[in-house]
Design a protein around this motif. Structure first.
Motif, PDB file in Angstrom:
ATOM      1  N   HIS A 380     -32.494  59.792  -8.889  1.00  0.00           N
ATOM      2  CA  HIS A 380     -33.017  58.523  -8.367  1.00  0.00           C
ATOM      3  C   HIS A 380     -34.535  58.550  -8.444  1.00  0.00           C
ATOM      4  O   HIS A 380     -35.157  59.611  -8.503  1.00  0.00           O
ATOM      5  N   PHE A 381     -35.147  57.351  -8.416  1.00  0.00           N
ATOM      6  CA  PHE A 381     -36.600  57.225  -8.536  1.00  0.00           C
ATOM      7  C   PHE A 381     -37.081  56.088  -7.648  1.00  0.00           C
ATOM      8  O   PHE A 381     -36.411  55.054  -7.518  1.00  0.00           O
ATOM      9  N   ALA A 382     -38.269  56.272  -7.060  1.00  0.00           N
ATOM     10  CA  ALA A 382     -38.909  55.187  -6.302  1.00  0.00           C
ATOM     11  C   ALA A 382     -40.400  55.466  -6.214  1.00  0.00           C
ATOM     12  O   ALA A 382     -40.847  56.614  -6.248  1.00  0.00           O
ATOM     13  N   PHE A 383     -41.173  54.381  -6.085  1.00  0.00           N
ATOM     14  CA  PHE A 383     -42.569  54.498  -5.700  1.00  0.00           C
ATOM     15  C   PHE A 383     -42.664  54.367  -4.184  1.00  0.00           C
ATOM     16  O   PHE A 383     -41.697  54.024  -3.499  1.00  0.00           O
ATOM     17  N   GLY A 384     -43.853  54.615  -3.677  1.00  0.00           N
ATOM     18  CA  GLY A 384     -44.069  54.464  -2.246  1.00  0.00           C
ATOM     19  C   GLY A 384     -45.538  54.605  -1.913  1.00  0.00           C
ATOM     20  O   GLY A 384     -46.425  54.616  -2.778  1.00  0.00           O
ATOM     21  N   TYR A 403     -41.333  54.669   1.455  1.00  0.00           N
ATOM     22  CA  TYR A 403     -40.781  54.454   0.119  1.00  0.00           C
ATOM     23  C   TYR A 403     -40.586  52.963  -0.145  1.00  0.00           C
ATOM     24  O   TYR A 403     -40.187  52.216   0.748  1.00  0.00           O
ATOM     25  N   HIS A 404     -40.809  52.551  -1.391  1.00  0.00           N
ATOM     26  CA  HIS A 404     -40.409  51.221  -1.851  1.00  0.00           C
ATOM     27  C   HIS A 404     -39.073  51.400  -2.592  1.00  0.00           C
ATOM     28  O   HIS A 404     -39.047  51.612  -3.799  1.00  0.00           O
ATOM     29  N   GLN A 405     -37.987  51.316  -1.839  1.00  0.00           N
ATOM     30  CA  GLN A 405     -36.679  51.654  -2.399  1.00  0.00           C
ATOM     31  C   GLN A 405     -36.039  50.435  -3.059  1.00  0.00           C
ATOM     32  O   GLN A 405     -35.551  49.522  -2.388  1.00  0.00           O
ATOM     33  N   ILE A 406     -36.058  50.427  -4.388  1.00  0.00           N
ATOM     34  CA  ILE A 406     -35.322  49.430  -5.174  1.00  0.00           C
ATOM     35  C   ILE A 406     -33.934  50.021  -5.381  1.00  0.00           C
ATOM     36  O   ILE A 406     -33.744  50.872  -6.250  1.00  0.00           O
TER      37      ILE A 406
END
Length: 816
Positions: A380-384, A403-406
């Motif tokens: 999995h991947f996310a920015f934050g 986290y900015h969880q898409i």
């Protein structure tokens, strides 16, 4: 100049392979497959809700813990409640109800009240709401994936103009989403009540209160109750009062696994520095943990500080995830420090500093783990967003991670949106700290965070947060369809990358649309803000190369960057969409490449790694996310090198280097060849035969031998090897390349026996090998050495006398 379009077919095949890997979970979340056993019907969320301690009603607001032992998790905390359709019909707009669970001292009287929550009247927030508000009507696909055990926002079906607050409140069926509010304004309503308006999107959290404890041992005869000793702020150690707390054992999920377990908490050495317990007292007054965080993980005390220039890229590519299964139950903190950094660590990471966060997690292995499809652990991947804060209990500086969880539809009830570390990683009901390996990469690069030019703020970090909020809200509603699925072109990693692309694009447009700003930059080139802007612009170009590796922007990304109120978002559906952003197809690839780009632009980087803390479930083991075929390392390495070499962008600098190498090689090779008599003067009549033979010779030997001796054998420049290491691999490449020719003549190519053993030929072969190594090493692209190799062979065979030394080859016609 970009790579040859004809060879995109190869990467398209790789895209299709990734499609097959992701197909089993298109509706189920980010993991690559199901589990080691077939899931039971229903959602993991429903199974967890059967336990009273997973419901808000288990924690009465009237119960307050001892303030000397526990602190509020945040100033403003509340439980979101979706208003009824009749209520939103009477009062349109994006608003919800919120039950205030905690408020600052100045608003303590609001605790326990259910108030209206809306947005502050700001252009930026108004645009956000307008861009994502959509009518929701479930499609047949939504009903299908719901039957597969995924949680959908059932209460939103049939509603009109659902905005980001309503999609957040309605994401789960039981009004149990707990959030932290920031930039809160109080406003009286005509009926005499108070309403709240917020200037930032809510942040999902776990637990109303937090305490720092060292676990002493279990209460005799109890499996979930533990004796703990609290932190003593006066002595700065664990000599505070003792207490009894509950760390409940969560029900098993639909795959028969524990998301978390208190097993191993006491014996785990991580606990020596303490655990933060996030939760609240139950009806009997026992503090019950809803999330755990090891104190050691987010301290600004790295276990290792590595020089970024020498060891940075190797650590990103290999060291960060090395020996993951053997690290079960452990954590690690590593800092990559740029060479320009000087002075104590505290001077570079002070409270108030903000940084980019890149998050990734891996898979669950072992007898109770997931099935792994195609030898690939997708993860999995996310920015934050990371901030350095002074801890409310210890006073020491530490990281606070959001986290900015898409996040797609899933069985666990994980809701796309901005989430505190406690809600996504540390939560005992649905957090991944106890079952997956996690990598949180904190990246500090000042122009990325906050840059003011001529009075205007240009913050890429802020713009990324806004664009991520747009996409997260779209995921919550399925952009009106109720469906958010995972495909190679639409996923956590692809759409996080889309958010970054749109953020860069919007900042660039702001600058281009403001002649005054551009004029100021031109008139003040040596100002610190101008130099910082140039650094940001350089970073943006490097990110462009990463996000759009062929120089062509995906149609859906371009459209979505320009969406205004009332327009629908485009969703990438084809293999071509995935191909155009192929570096964003797999989370591990994006995680490593993003970190590498920032490192190369002078960023300081922390790696915060956990591996199934507390590690008490021995039926599972942590698996690192991988590249394609990553569990077959030789094949995975070859695929990475091949893709990097085939599709490396060739800009003016790379072309100039290639031409310089060609010129130097030609001067030396021709001089030595003519002097030794190995080469003959060029004959003009050879031009026609040479042109006809060139395509065949470009394929073999040029392409074939360069793939073998350069791409397969040598580490790609993006792998970050040292100069000494690169020289050693280059020497080996040249040596094997030269040896290959007499060996080929001896074993399978008899026509070359005469010339391939000629010392003069071997000298020419050595020069060509060195030139190809330099061309590959300085550009990272396969094509300069292929063209150089093919040109050299073609000219030698058809114009410089090479044909006469290879029997069986077609020789150029000679004058009588």
């Amino acid at each position: 100049m970009r790579s040859a379009p004809a060879l995109r077919v190869l990467l398209l095949l790789l895209t299709l392979a990734v499609s097959l890997l992701l197909t089993p979970v298109q509706a189920g979340g980010p993991t690559p497959s199901g589990s080691a056993s077939d899931p039971i019907p229903g959602s993991s969320y429903a199974l967890a809700q059967a336990a009273p301690f997973n419901r808000p009603s288990h924690y009465p607001l009237s119960q307050r813990p001892d303030p000397r032992r526990y602190r509020p998790h945040a100033d403003w905390i509340g439980r979101l409640i979706l208003p009824g359709a009749e209520e939103t019909g009477r009062e349109p707009g994006d608003w919800v109800w919120i039950e205030i669970e905690h408020a600052p001292a100045t608003a303590r009287g609001l605790e326990g009240q259910v108030l209206r929550l809306g947005w502050v009247d700001q252009p930026e927030l108004k645009e956000l709401v307008e861009r994502v508000s959509t009518d929701v009507r479930f499609t047949p696909a939504a009903l299908k994936i719901e039957k597969q055990g995924n949680l959908l926002p059932r209460r939103l079906d049939g509603r009109r103009k659902v905005g980001p607050l309503q999609s957040l409140a309605g994401a789960r069926p039981n009004d149990d989403l707990i959030v932290q509010l920031e930039k809160v304004q109080l406003e009286p309503r005509p009926d005499g009540s108070t309403q709240l308006r917020i200037g930032e999107p809510p942040v999902q959290i776990s637990g109303r209160y937090v305490g720092l404890v060292r676990i002493l041992g279990p209460v005799p005869g109890e499996k979930e109750r533990f004796r703990v000793r609290h932190w003593n702020p006066e002595r700065h150690d664990f000599s505070g009062p003792t207490d009894v707390v509950r760390v409940p054992q969560q029900p098993r999920d639909r795959y028969g696994r524990w998301i978390s377990t208190p097993l191993g908490l006491i014996t785990n050495p991580v606990g020596r520095q303490g655990w933060y317990l996030y939760g609240a007292p139950d009806a009997e007054g026992t503090f019950t943990a809803q999330a755990l965080r090891p104190r050691a993980l987010h301290q600004l005390r790295p276990e290792a500080i590595l020089p970024a220039g020498r060891e940075g890229i190797p650590y990103i590519l290999r060291g960060n995830w090395a020996d993951t299964p053997q690290q079960r139950g452990r954590l690690r903190r590593v800092l990559l420090e740029p060479s320009a950094a000087t002075g104590p660590l505290a001077e570079h990471w002070r409270p108030g500093e903000r940084a980019l966060l890149i998050h990734s997690f891996g898979g669950i292995g072992g007898p109770g783990g997931e099935r792994i499809s195609g030898a690939t652990v997708t993860g999995h991947f996310a920015f934050g967003d990371a901030r350095v804060v002074s801890d409310a209990i210890t006073g020491e500086p530490r990281f606070d991670l959001h986290y900015h969880q898409i996040y797609a539809n899933n069985p666990n009830g994980i809701v796309a949106g901005t989430q505190d570390w406690t809600a996504f990683s540390g939560d005992l009901q649905r957090g991944w700290m106890g079952s997956r390996p996690i990598s949180d990469v904190v990246i500090k690069l000042q122009p990325f965070d906050d840059l003011t030019v001529d009075g205007q703020e240009l913050s890429l970090l802020r713009e990324l947060a806004i664009q991520a909020e747009v996409l997260m809200a779209r995921y919550r509603s399925g952009d009106g369809s109720g469906v958010s699925t995972v495909t190679p072109s639409t996923s956590c990693v692809q759409d996080s990358s889309q958010a970054l692309f749109i953020a860069i694009d919007r900042l660039r447009r702001r600058v281009e649309a403001d002649p005054g700003l551009r004029g100021w930059l031109a008139e003040h080139p040596q100002e610190s803000s101008s130099l910082a802007f140039l650094k940001l612009a350089s970073l943006a170009r490097s990110l462009d190369d990463l996000l759009t590796p062929f120089g062509t922007v995906r149609a859906d990304w371009r459209h979505n960057a320009e969406v205004v109120a009332g327009e629908r978002f485009m969703r990438g559906e084809t293999g071509l969409d995935a191909l155009l952003s192929w570096r964003s197809m797999l989370p591990r690839r994006a995680h490593d490449d993003m970190a590498r780009v920032f490192l190369q632009h002078g960023a300081g980087i922390w790696f915060l790694r956990t591996n199934q803390l507390a590690g008490g479930d021995t039926t599972i083991e942590p698996l690192a996310p991988t590249l394609l075929l990553g569990q077959i390392p030789p094949l995975s390495t070859l695929l990475r090198r091949l893709s990097d070499a085939l599709f490396a962008p060739l800009g003016p600098t790379a072309l100039a280097r290639s031409l310089a190498i060609l010129a130097a090689y030609a001067a030396l090779a021709l001089s030595l060849g003519w002097r030794s008599g190995f080469l003959t003067p060029w004959r003009l009549e050879a031009i026609g035969p040479a042109l006809r033979a060139a395509p065949r010779l470009m394929l073999m030997p040029a392409l074939g031998e360069e793939l073998l001796f350069r791409v397969a054998l040598m580490p790609h420049p993006l792998e970050g090897g040292s100069i000494a290491s690169s020289a050693a691999w280059g020497a080996l490449s040249v040596g094997l390349f030269v040896l290959y020719h007499p060996l080929a003549a001896m074993v399978w190519y008899p026509p070359g026996r005469g010339v391939f053993r000629d010392r003069r030929f071997l000298v020419q072969c050595t020069l060509l090998g060195v030139a190809c190594v330099l061309a590959y090493g300085t550009t990272g692209s396969l094509w300069p050495p292929v063209l150089l190799h093919g040109l050299a062979v073609t000219l030698w065979l058809w114009g410089l006398g090479g044909g006469r030394g290879c029997e069986g080859r077609r020789r150029p016609r000679r004058d009588p």
